[in-house]
Design a protein around this motif. Structure first.
Motif, short mmCIF file in Angstrom:
data_model
loop_
_atom_site.label_atom_id
_atom_site.label_comp_id
_atom_site.label_asym_id
_atom_site.label_seq_id
_atom_site.Cartn_x
_atom_site.Cartn_y
_atom_site.Cartn_z
N GLU A 24 0.76 -1.21 0.04
CA GLU A 24 0.16 -0.26 -0.09
C GLU A 24 0.70 1.30 0.05
O GLU A 24 1.85 1.33 0.62
N GLN A 25 0.35 2.27 -0.71
CA GLN A 25 0.89 3.53 -0.93
C GLN A 25 0.28 4.40 0.36
O GLN A 25 0.82 5.61 0.47
N PHE A 26 -0.97 4.28 0.35
CA PHE A 26 -1.87 5.01 1.38
C PHE A 26 -3.01 4.11 1.69
O PHE A 26 -3.09 3.20 1.01
N GLU A 27 -3.54 4.36 2.60
CA GLU A 27 -4.72 3.86 3.23
C GLU A 27 -5.24 4.65 4.56
O GLU A 27 -4.44 5.04 5.38
N ASP A 28 -6.50 4.94 4.58
CA ASP A 28 -7.11 5.97 5.43
C ASP A 28 -7.58 5.40 6.85
O ASP A 28 -7.78 4.32 7.27
N GLN A 29 -7.49 6.29 7.81
CA GLN A 29 -8.19 6.10 9.34
C GLN A 29 -9.11 7.18 9.49
O GLN A 29 -8.82 8.24 8.73
N TYR A 30 -9.97 6.90 9.85
CA TYR A 30 -10.92 7.95 10.75
C TYR A 30 -10.39 8.53 11.88
O TYR A 30 -10.37 7.53 12.75
N LEU A 31 -10.33 9.82 12.28
CA LEU A 31 -9.88 10.19 13.76
C LEU A 31 -10.91 11.26 14.07
O LEU A 31 -11.71 11.82 13.13
N LEU A 32 -11.01 11.56 15.24
CA LEU A 32 -11.87 12.53 15.80
C LEU A 32 -11.02 13.66 16.81
O LEU A 32 -10.27 13.28 17.60
N VAL A 33 -11.48 14.65 16.78
CA VAL A 33 -10.82 15.88 17.50
C VAL A 33 -12.15 16.51 18.13
O VAL A 33 -13.06 16.66 17.50
N THR A 34 -12.17 17.08 19.40
CA THR A 34 -13.26 17.58 20.06
C THR A 34 -12.76 18.96 20.78
O THR A 34 -11.60 19.33 21.09
N SER A 35 -13.95 19.86 20.82
CA SER A 35 -13.71 21.15 21.55
C SER A 35 -14.82 21.29 22.57
O SER A 35 -15.94 21.25 21.96
N THR A 36 -14.59 21.70 23.72
CA THR A 36 -15.65 22.14 24.69
C THR A 36 -15.70 23.46 25.02
O THR A 36 -16.25 23.97 25.89
N ASP A 37 -14.82 24.36 24.31
CA ASP A 37 -14.84 25.82 24.48
C ASP A 37 -15.14 26.53 23.14
O ASP A 37 -14.63 27.52 22.91
N GLY A 38 -16.00 25.88 22.35
CA GLY A 38 -16.57 26.65 21.08
C GLY A 38 -15.15 26.77 20.23
O GLY A 38 -15.39 27.59 19.10
N GLY A 39 -14.45 25.98 20.26
CA GLY A 39 -13.27 25.85 19.04
C GLY A 39 -12.20 26.55 19.23
O GLY A 39 -11.26 26.75 18.61
N GLU A 40 -11.95 27.29 20.62
CA GLU A 40 -10.87 27.95 21.00
C GLU A 40 -9.79 27.07 21.17
O GLU A 40 -8.41 27.15 20.73
N THR A 41 -9.77 25.60 21.78
CA THR A 41 -9.08 24.78 21.84
C THR A 41 -9.37 23.36 21.57
O THR A 41 -10.77 23.21 21.51
N TRP A 42 -8.66 22.59 21.13
CA TRP A 42 -9.07 21.11 20.69
C TRP A 42 -8.27 20.02 21.20
O TRP A 42 -7.15 20.04 21.61
N SER A 43 -8.94 18.90 21.48
CA SER A 43 -8.58 17.74 21.96
C SER A 43 -7.26 17.22 20.89
O SER A 43 -7.28 17.60 19.56
N SER A 44 -6.40 16.30 21.20
CA SER A 44 -5.47 15.62 20.46
C SER A 44 -6.58 14.63 19.56
O SER A 44 -7.51 14.14 20.05
N PRO A 45 -6.00 14.36 18.22
CA PRO A 45 -6.89 13.15 17.66
C PRO A 45 -6.71 11.79 18.32
O PRO A 45 -6.05 11.41 18.86
N THR A 46 -8.15 11.19 18.23
CA THR A 46 -7.97 10.05 18.63
C THR A 46 -8.70 9.17 17.55
O THR A 46 -9.64 9.49 16.72
#
Ligand code: CA
Ligand code: CA
Ligand code: CA
Length: 251
Positions: A24-46
């Motif tokens: 394989e030269q590429f293959e995807d994963q789905y990741l999630l980031v979240t914010s609890t302050d309206g987008g001011e700060t974000w979690s690390s991807p999970t």
């Protein structure tokens, strides 16, 4: 956005080489980031889920893009994430070729639509749940939640039980594990007889290389599903070829 104001963004990337099969030269994963302050700060991807959508998993079209067997349309595995406005449950949909011939020099598609579910804000997920495993291709899924019932709706393109030239826009509605399917397009699309984006390759001269990315469903406060998709069913000014129109329905 969840009912408590948490913002959820799901995205694909190609960087998790542990998920790649040999060659394989590429293959995807789905990741999630979240914010609890309206987008001011974000979690690390999970991590949410790994996909079977790599460089050896789909046929390649005349433009060097991934396509579906017998087509020239550019496609990919992407779907979307939504948070239920009633209880905050997260739903994420995607489509990939894990049930077709993949990791092959000659991939054959039988793409299916899958659902991931989280009841704890993305800390853990259940799935992938197969929501349409018909033998033809199903792709470009989009999920939303009916705010009046908490039920989900998933709209997607659908070649049905086998990969012929035609596809429809289909809708699944209900609860996970108890979804009922209806066809919402007014007539089947034929992307192998396209007025626009013609591939010009032998055996697929009038196949469209592009049919719009993506299609969508959004429930109103009245509990009605509003859907848009690209339809290639209206005869064009060139005999035998079809226009690409944006089509809308409520159901
Ligand atoms: Ca893989
Ligand atoms: Ca693969
Ligand atoms: Ca399928």
């Amino acid at each position: 956005m969840g009912p408590d104001g948490t913002v959820y963004v799901a995205f694909e990337n190609e960087q998790n080489e542990a998920l790649w099969e040999t060659g394989e030269q590429f293959e995807d994963q789905y990741l999630l980031v979240t914010s609890t302050d309206g987008g001011e700060t974000w979690s690390s991807p999970t991590f949410v889920v790994g996909l079977e959508d790599g460089s050896a998993d789909y046929p390649i079209n005349v433009s060097g893009r991934q396509t579906l067997t017998g087509y020239q349309l550019r496609v990919n595995s992407a779907g979307n994430i939504v948070a239920s406005p009633t209880d905050g449950t997260l739903y994420l949909v995607f489509a990939d070729n894990r049930n077709g011939t993949h990791d092959s020099e000659e991939p054959v598609t039988n793409t299916d639509v899958f659902l991931m579910i989280s009841s704890n804000g993305g800390s853990s997920w259940s799935g992938p749940m197969l929501v349409d495993g018909s033998g033809g291709d199903q792709w470009f899924p989009w999920v939303d939640v009916d705010p009046t019932t908490g039920d989900i709706g998933i709209v997607y393109n659908d070649r049905g039980a086998a990969n012929g030239p035609l596809y429809n826009a289909s809708l699944l509605e209900g609860t996970p594990g108890a979804l009922s399917k209806t066809v919402v397009s007014t007539a089947a699309s034929d992307p192998t007889m396209s007025r626009y984006f013609r591939a010009g390759v032998e055996g697929c001269e009038t196949c469209a290389t592009f049919h719009g990315d993506y299609i969508n469903i959004s429930y109103g406060s009245d509990g009605v599903a509003n859907m848009v998709w690209t339809e290639m069913s209206v005869p064009s000014d060139i005999e035998g070829l079809f226009y690409q129109f944006i089509t809308y329905a409520r159901q």
